[in-house]
Structures are given as C-alpha cells and as structure tokens.
Design a protein around this motif. Structure first.
Motif, short mmCIF file in Angstrom:
data_model
loop_
_atom_site.label_atom_id
_atom_site.label_comp_id
_atom_site.label_asym_id
_atom_site.label_seq_id
_atom_site.Cartn_x
_atom_site.Cartn_y
_atom_site.Cartn_z
N SER A 4 0.81 -1.21 0.00
CA SER A 4 0.00 0.00 0.00
C SER A 4 0.84 1.26 0.00
N GLN A 5 0.20 2.34 -0.41
CA GLN A 5 0.81 3.67 -0.43
C GLN A 5 1.01 4.16 1.00
N VAL A 6 2.16 4.78 1.24
CA VAL A 6 2.48 5.37 2.53
C VAL A 6 1.70 6.68 2.66
N GLU A 7 1.12 6.94 3.82
CA GLU A 7 0.42 8.21 4.03
C GLU A 7 1.43 9.36 4.23
N PHE A 8 2.41 9.13 5.12
CA PHE A 8 3.49 10.08 5.35
C PHE A 8 4.79 9.32 5.14
N ALA A 9 5.49 9.62 4.06
CA ALA A 9 6.72 8.89 3.73
C ALA A 9 7.90 9.43 4.53
N ALA A 10 8.72 8.50 5.02
CA ALA A 10 9.91 8.86 5.78
C ALA A 10 10.85 9.69 4.93
N GLU A 11 11.46 10.67 5.58
CA GLU A 11 12.48 11.47 4.91
C GLU A 11 13.83 10.84 5.22
N GLY A 12 14.63 10.63 4.19
CA GLY A 12 15.94 10.01 4.39
C GLY A 12 15.81 8.51 4.59
N LYS A 13 16.71 7.97 5.38
CA LYS A 13 16.75 6.53 5.65
C LYS A 13 15.54 6.11 6.48
N THR A 14 14.89 5.03 6.07
CA THR A 14 13.74 4.51 6.81
C THR A 14 14.20 3.59 7.92
N ILE A 15 13.67 3.82 9.15
CA ILE A 15 14.05 2.96 10.27
C ILE A 15 12.91 2.02 10.69
N GLY A 16 11.70 2.27 10.22
CA GLY A 16 10.54 1.45 10.58
C GLY A 16 9.27 2.14 10.14
N ALA A 17 8.15 1.64 10.62
CA ALA A 17 6.86 2.19 10.22
C ALA A 17 5.88 2.19 11.39
N LEU A 18 4.90 3.07 11.26
CA LEU A 18 3.76 3.09 12.16
C LEU A 18 2.53 2.84 11.31
N VAL A 19 1.70 1.90 11.74
CA VAL A 19 0.41 1.64 11.12
C VAL A 19 -0.62 2.06 12.15
N TYR A 20 -1.61 2.87 11.73
CA TYR A 20 -2.60 3.31 12.70
C TYR A 20 -4.00 3.23 12.13
N PHE A 21 -4.96 3.19 13.04
CA PHE A 21 -6.37 3.28 12.68
C PHE A 21 -6.95 4.49 13.38
N SER A 22 -7.74 5.25 12.62
CA SER A 22 -8.45 6.39 13.20
C SER A 22 -9.89 6.35 12.70
N SER A 23 -10.82 6.54 13.60
CA SER A 23 -12.23 6.57 13.24
C SER A 23 -12.55 7.89 12.55
N ALA A 24 -13.80 8.10 12.25
CA ALA A 24 -14.25 9.34 11.61
C ALA A 24 -13.98 10.56 12.48
N SER A 25 -13.79 10.37 13.78
CA SER A 25 -13.50 11.50 14.68
C SER A 25 -12.13 12.10 14.39
N GLU A 60 6.90 -4.11 5.94
CA GLU A 60 8.10 -3.63 6.64
C GLU A 60 7.78 -3.66 8.13
N PRO A 61 8.79 -3.74 8.98
CA PRO A 61 8.53 -3.77 10.43
C PRO A 61 7.74 -2.53 10.86
N TYR A 62 6.69 -2.76 11.66
CA TYR A 62 5.86 -1.64 12.10
C TYR A 62 5.37 -1.84 13.52
N VAL A 63 5.00 -0.70 14.12
CA VAL A 63 4.28 -0.66 15.39
C VAL A 63 2.87 -0.22 15.02
N ILE A 64 1.87 -0.85 15.61
CA ILE A 64 0.49 -0.48 15.33
C ILE A 64 -0.04 0.41 16.45
N MET A 65 -0.79 1.46 16.06
CA MET A 65 -1.42 2.36 17.02
C MET A 65 -2.93 2.29 16.82
N VAL A 66 -3.64 2.01 17.91
CA VAL A 66 -5.09 1.85 17.81
C VAL A 66 -5.82 2.55 18.95
N PRO A 67 -7.02 3.08 18.63
CA PRO A 67 -7.88 3.56 19.70
C PRO A 67 -8.62 2.36 20.29
#
Length: 152
Positions: A4-25, A60-67
């Motif tokens: 999938s397309q990255v929402e905010f692409a890392a600048e420079g060398k990539t060290i990892g990723a964050l995957v998150y879910f956000s509701s309509a709020s 890619e390795p990621y940390v997930i953030m969820v409400p």
C-alpha cells in the motif's frame, strides 16, 4: 499483492513504520500527524475506515497504534478494521509492537485494545495514552519509536 501507499513517507533513511487506525473522529489521525514521524525516518500507514476501501498491505517492520472501542466492554475493544488488517498473515508477520489510546472512564478496559493485540500477536505493549493525548504523549511516542526501531 501490492504494498500500500504510505500516508506520510519517511524522509531520508527509513528505520521502521507506524500503522494506525483512526475513526471518523480523526483523533488518532491528529495525534499521529502531530508526532511528525516521517521526520525521524518512520513511514506512516493508515488502516482504511471503510470496508469498500482497498485493503492495507504493509511489508516492513511496524508498530500499530489503535484507539480502544467498546465503551468499557473488553470484547469490543479492538476496532473491526484493525482485526481485519491483522487477520492477514502477511500483515501480521511484520508487527513489532503496539500503542493504544483509550478513555479512563472505561475503567479496567482503559486501552484494552493494546492489551489484546499485544497478547495475540506476541509483541510488546509500548505505550498508552488517554483520548487525544498531550504534548508530552506526542513527544514520548515520537522519541520512543525512534529508540525502539534503532535499538533493535
């Protein structure tokens, strides 16, 4: 399967990723945006809100953030969209940690989505914050993710 397309692409060398879910709020989306993780070399992906949207595929390795959902009912704590994302074995293979938000009014279910994902995916529960978070939470998440990805 296409990554999938990255929402905010890392600048420079990539060290990892964050995957998150956000509701309509958009509370989680605003928190993530305020972290400016792309400035630290962390790609940011968003789990789609609607089932009709293309599925998110992260390789890619990621940390997930969820409400935390459910209004205090632990069984309803993890949003269905997050369950769908993590039920894909190829996505689940790359998870390295979890961050959750919640409401202390939920009592024992405060940030329960993080507890559930940590246990089911066998990854560390890295951080929890209330509602939309504070500037201190934003700094803690940003600095903590940089440490987490660079000290592994």
């Amino acid at each position: 399967m296409r990554v999938s397309q990255v929402e905010f692409a890392a600048e420079g060398k990539t060290i990892g990723a964050l995957v998150y879910f956000s509701s309509a709020s958009e509370s989680t989306a605003r928190f993530v945006s305020g972290c400016r993780l792309q400035d630290e070399g962390i790609n940011v992906y968003r789990i789609p809100l609607r089932a009709a949207d293309p599925a998110l595929n992260v390789r890619e390795p990621y940390v997930i953030m969820v409400p935390t959902y459910g209004g205090g009912v632990v069984k309803k704590a993890v949003p269905i969209q997050v369950k769908r994302f993590l039920n894909d074995p190829a996505n689940r293979e790359w998870i390295r940690g979890v961050i959750a938000s919640g409401n202390t009014n939920f009592g024992e279910a405060y940030c329960a989505a993080g507890d559930i994902i940590s246990a089911k995916c066998h990854v560390p529960y890295l951080y929890r914050y209330e509602l939309m978070g504070t500037p201190e939470d934003t700094a803690a998440v940003r600095n903590g993710l940089v440490r987490f990805f660079t000290e592994q």
